[in-house]
Scaffold this motif. Structure first.
Motif, PDB file in Angstrom:
ATOM      1  N   GLY A   1       0.744  -1.085   0.050  1.00 51.84           N
ATOM      2  CA  GLY A   1      -0.122   0.204  -0.083  1.00 51.84           C
ATOM      3  C   GLY A   1       0.920   1.290  -0.123  1.00 51.84           C
ATOM      4  O   GLY A   1       2.173   1.403   0.026  1.00 51.84           O
ATOM      5  N   PHE A   2       0.206   2.289  -0.081  1.00 48.67           N
ATOM      6  CA  PHE A   2       0.884   3.881  -0.077  1.00 48.67           C
ATOM      7  C   PHE A   2       0.579   4.451   1.282  1.00 48.67           C
ATOM      8  O   PHE A   2       0.006   4.173   1.966  1.00 48.67           O
ATOM      9  CB  PHE A   2      -0.072   4.428  -0.966  1.00 48.67           C
ATOM     10  CG  PHE A   2       0.654   5.762  -1.332  1.00 48.67           C
ATOM     11  CD1 PHE A   2       2.191   6.200  -1.749  1.00 48.67           C
ATOM     12  CD2 PHE A   2      -0.146   7.140  -0.821  1.00 48.67           C
ATOM     13  CE1 PHE A   2       2.525   7.363  -2.070  1.00 48.67           C
ATOM     14  CE2 PHE A   2       0.569   8.252  -1.496  1.00 48.67           C
ATOM     15  CZ  PHE A   2       1.786   8.550  -1.734  1.00 48.67           C
ATOM     16  N   ARG A   3       1.732   5.411   1.450  1.00 50.99           N
ATOM     17  CA  ARG A   3       1.890   6.042   2.767  1.00 50.99           C
ATOM     18  C   ARG A   3       0.645   6.870   3.157  1.00 50.99           C
ATOM     19  O   ARG A   3       0.199   7.007   4.256  1.00 50.99           O
ATOM     20  CB  ARG A   3       3.046   6.885   2.958  1.00 50.99           C
ATOM     21  CG  ARG A   3       3.565   7.494   4.271  1.00 50.99           C
ATOM     22  CD  ARG A   3       4.784   8.180   3.883  1.00 50.99           C
ATOM     23  NE  ARG A   3       5.076   8.635   5.269  1.00 50.99           N
ATOM     24  CZ  ARG A   3       6.015   7.876   6.198  1.00 50.99           C
ATOM     25  NH1 ARG A   3       6.457   6.730   5.650  1.00 50.99           N
ATOM     26  NH2 ARG A   3       6.438   8.337   7.172  1.00 50.99           N
ATOM     27  N   GLY A   4       0.228   7.684   2.071  1.00 52.49           N
ATOM     28  CA  GLY A   4      -0.704   8.605   2.243  1.00 52.49           C
ATOM     29  C   GLY A   4      -2.224   7.926   2.363  1.00 52.49           C
ATOM     30  O   GLY A   4      -2.196   6.923   1.559  1.00 52.49           O
ATOM     31  N   ASN A   5      -3.125   8.533   3.105  1.00 53.05           N
ATOM     32  CA  ASN A   5      -4.479   7.880   3.036  1.00 53.05           C
ATOM     33  C   ASN A   5      -5.160   8.339   1.987  1.00 53.05           C
ATOM     34  O   ASN A   5      -4.838   8.666   1.263  1.00 53.05           O
ATOM     35  CB  ASN A   5      -5.073   7.998   4.777  1.00 53.05           C
ATOM     36  CG  ASN A   5      -5.973   9.154   4.810  1.00 53.05           C
ATOM     37  OD1 ASN A   5      -5.497  10.326   4.212  1.00 53.05           O
ATOM     38  ND2 ASN A   5      -6.898   9.311   5.828  1.00 53.05           N
ATOM     39  N   ALA A   6      -6.698   7.999   2.294  1.00 49.25           N
ATOM     40  CA  ALA A   6      -7.459   8.156   1.019  1.00 49.25           C
ATOM     41  C   ALA A   6      -7.545   9.892   0.531  1.00 49.25           C
ATOM     42  O   ALA A   6      -7.940  10.069  -0.419  1.00 49.25           O
ATOM     43  CB  ALA A   6      -8.864   7.781   1.130  1.00 49.25           C
TER      44      ALA A   6
END
Length: 581
Positions: A164-169
């Motif tokens: 997954g990616f560090r930033g949220n939605a």
């Protein structure tokens, strides 16, 4: 409908088959991580499905949805208790609670896989379940980031294949949001935290930074912040026990290597986790916190295995020291509100140094083949073991006098909402009331030039104090400091604290003057004011000895205006008032 013998037989078969699927013997709990030989991590739906199946199979495990996230998906908590009790009020009476947070940065997925294995192995009886410690986990905290899978954004990291990616939605780094609660994730975390009220908290991560030999590093919350016996226990007992336990299992571990752009052989300073970070936030309620940081360059499989072993060791420590931890936490809750002063800013105490043997790699600065400039290059063929200096003692630089209570006018509802979210107790004035209070004016502050997590964060804030008798309105709130949220109140409501609500811009409207003056109008009024106020006139003449001030006509008029009744009281006046003891 006519039920035939064939129908009955078929229904019996389906019923038996469904029952068999829910038994441990007939359910396959081999994880994606294991099936891939330690190279892959599951997707968010796969993780939740896995825990749901565990809960359906083992009565010792419970899964529930609590609150919402920015992704539009709810957060889950999974609890493992051999007693099959999942009411946290009942659990706290006899047991300690260890809360594990995973996937705050979903690219750092080690804890996601390690915790799945941990819960499964305890439920299956692979090793003995803790008798006096209940485990609760948030399987994946940053759901939006977990759904945003890719293969490249963890540039420095050696596996897994996709993540997954560090930033949220909404592209927030959730490990900067615990105190300000901008995201639904953080708001739900507060609900979970105050529901569970853990004694010990683990947040699983993967490092960036220097290269070295260790797979595992730990970042305990800074022990000086915990005050007295609880901090001493964390520093002198829990921390050494964790390292010793892992050594017996042939797992080397070192304090988190807080080194960037250089080599760690000369030592480093402990990372100071303020309340924007998970362990800094949970520590506000005297929860013993540790952040696990596996090393990014090590293969994925040993990183997950190391996280698994570290969590087992922390369970054993909590199990062994549970009564001591409970007693020390209760004593801290009782003692903190009795203090006359409280530190809100810290600096490294250079008079106290820890030393230990550190296993690193030789590093050198060589010419870059791209830029021609000097670049750092580690040589893993040149390992070393050296004594290093570790600065892990801090001392206060700013201390405030602890008030009996704070008063916040009801108009500042956005701040009051955060107090409600964190279960802060307060009283609402039932009628207009005149109260003598201490108040602050913001004297100086600096602001970031670039946005930081949705804010232009203030820092280096200083205040001027004054006293005044103010008539507060019906509906305004009085917040006593003698409560479990003592540290939370001071760290958020004292403007000089680094993660105060003021520094996070929640009071920025007071920084803008709303009314001014036209110089040609104010000239005549200012002259009359000086004629009739000899003390003010003397102060003005003294001020004009400053050459820069004497040459600035507008500054002179503005200064007189600020000494007059025409100047608005709200400008730079911090709207949180202090009732002193």
């Amino acid at each position: 409908m006519r039920i035939t013998l064939l129908t009955i037989s078929l229904l019996t078969f389906i019923s038996c088959n469904t029952s068999e699927k829910k038994t441990a013997e007939n359910t396959n709990f081999t994880t994606v991580f294991e099936k891939s030989g330690g190279t892959e991590t599951p997707t968010y739906p796969e993780v939740i499905s896995y825990y749901q199946n565990l809960a359906e199979t083992y009565q010792e495990i419970d899964i529930q949805e609590i609150g919402m996230t920015d992704s539009g998906n709810p957060l889950h908590i999974v609890t493992l208790n051999p007693d099959k009790v999942f009411d946290f009020k009942k659990i706290r009476k006899t047991k300690r609670i260890l809360l594990i947070n995973n996937g705050i940065h979903p690219g750092e997925s080690d804890g996601i896989d390690a915790t799945m294995l941990l819960f499964r192995d305890i439920a299956k009886g692979t090793f003995e379940a803790p008798k006096n410690t209940v485990l609760t986990t948030i399987p994946i905290y940053n759901i939006g980031g977990a759904l945003n899978r890719n293969t490249g954004t963890r540039t420095n990291q050696n596996g897994p294949k996709t993540y997954g990616f560090r930033g949220n939605a909404r592209n927030y780094d959730l490990n900067r949001d615990f105190i300000k609660n901008d995201t639904k994730n953080a708001q739900t975390f507060a609900k979970i935290f105050h529901l569970v009220q853990p004694d010990v908290f683990i947040d699983n991560h993967v490092s960036n930074g220097a290269d070295y030999q260790y797979t595992l590093t730990h970042l305990f919350t800074q022990h000086n912040k915990l005050n007295g016996a609880l901090g001493d226990y964390l520093h002198n007992e829990m921390h050494p026990q964790l390292e010793a336990s892992l050594r017996t299992k042939n797992w080397d571990i070192t304090p988190y290597v807080n080194v960037w752009g250089t080599t760690p052989d000369k030592g480093w300073t402990q990372f100071m986790d303020s309340p924007r970070y998970s362990t800094g936030y949970t520590t506000l309620w005297n929860t013993l916190g540790v952040m696990v940081e596996t090393h990014m360059l090590k293969p994925y499989k040993p990183r997950v295995e190391g996280t698994y072993e570290l969590m087992k060791s922390m369970i054993n420590i909590t199990e062994k020291d549970g009564e001591k931890i409970r007693s020390l936490r209760e004593q801290a809750f009782a003692d903190l509100p009795k203090q006359n002063t409280y530190p809100v800013n810290w600096t490294v105490d250079t008079t106290k140094i820890s030393t230990f043997s550190f296993k690193g790699y030789e590093g050198a600065y060589i010419n870059s083949k791209i830029t021609g400039a000097k670049r750092l290059k580690y040589d893993q063929n040149k390992p070393y073991s050296k004594e290093v200096r570790y600065q892990n003692y801090f001392k206060p630089t700013t201390e405030i006098e602890v008030p009996t209570a704070y008063i916040i006018p009801k108009g500042w509802w956005s701040v009051i909402d955060k107090l409600d979210l964190n279960q802060i107790s307060y009283k609402t004035l039932e009628k207009d009331s005149t109260i003598s209070v201490e108040l602050y004016h913001i004297k100086e502050y600096k602001s970031r030039k670039m946005p930081y997590e949705g804010h232009y964060l203030h820092y280096s804030t200083t205040v001027e104090k004054g006293t005044e008798t103010i008539t507060f309105k019906k509906g305004d709130i009085i917040i006593p400091t003698d409560q479990k949220g003592f540290r939370y109140l001071i760290d958020t409501l004292e403007p000089e604290a680094p993660d105060s609500f003021f520094n996070w811009n929640f009071f920025d409207t007071i920084l803008q003057q709303k009314e001014g003056f036209s110089p040609y109008v104010w000239e005549d009024k200012a002259l009359e004011l000086l004629k009739h106020d000899e003390k003010l006139k003397q102060k003005f003449e003294e001020k004009k000895k400053d050459t820069a001030f004497a040459k600035n006509w507008f500054a002179q008029l503005d200064w007189i205006h600020k000494q007059s009744d025409n100047y608005e009281k709200a400008h730079m006046r911090y709207p949180v008032y202090r009732v002193l003891k």
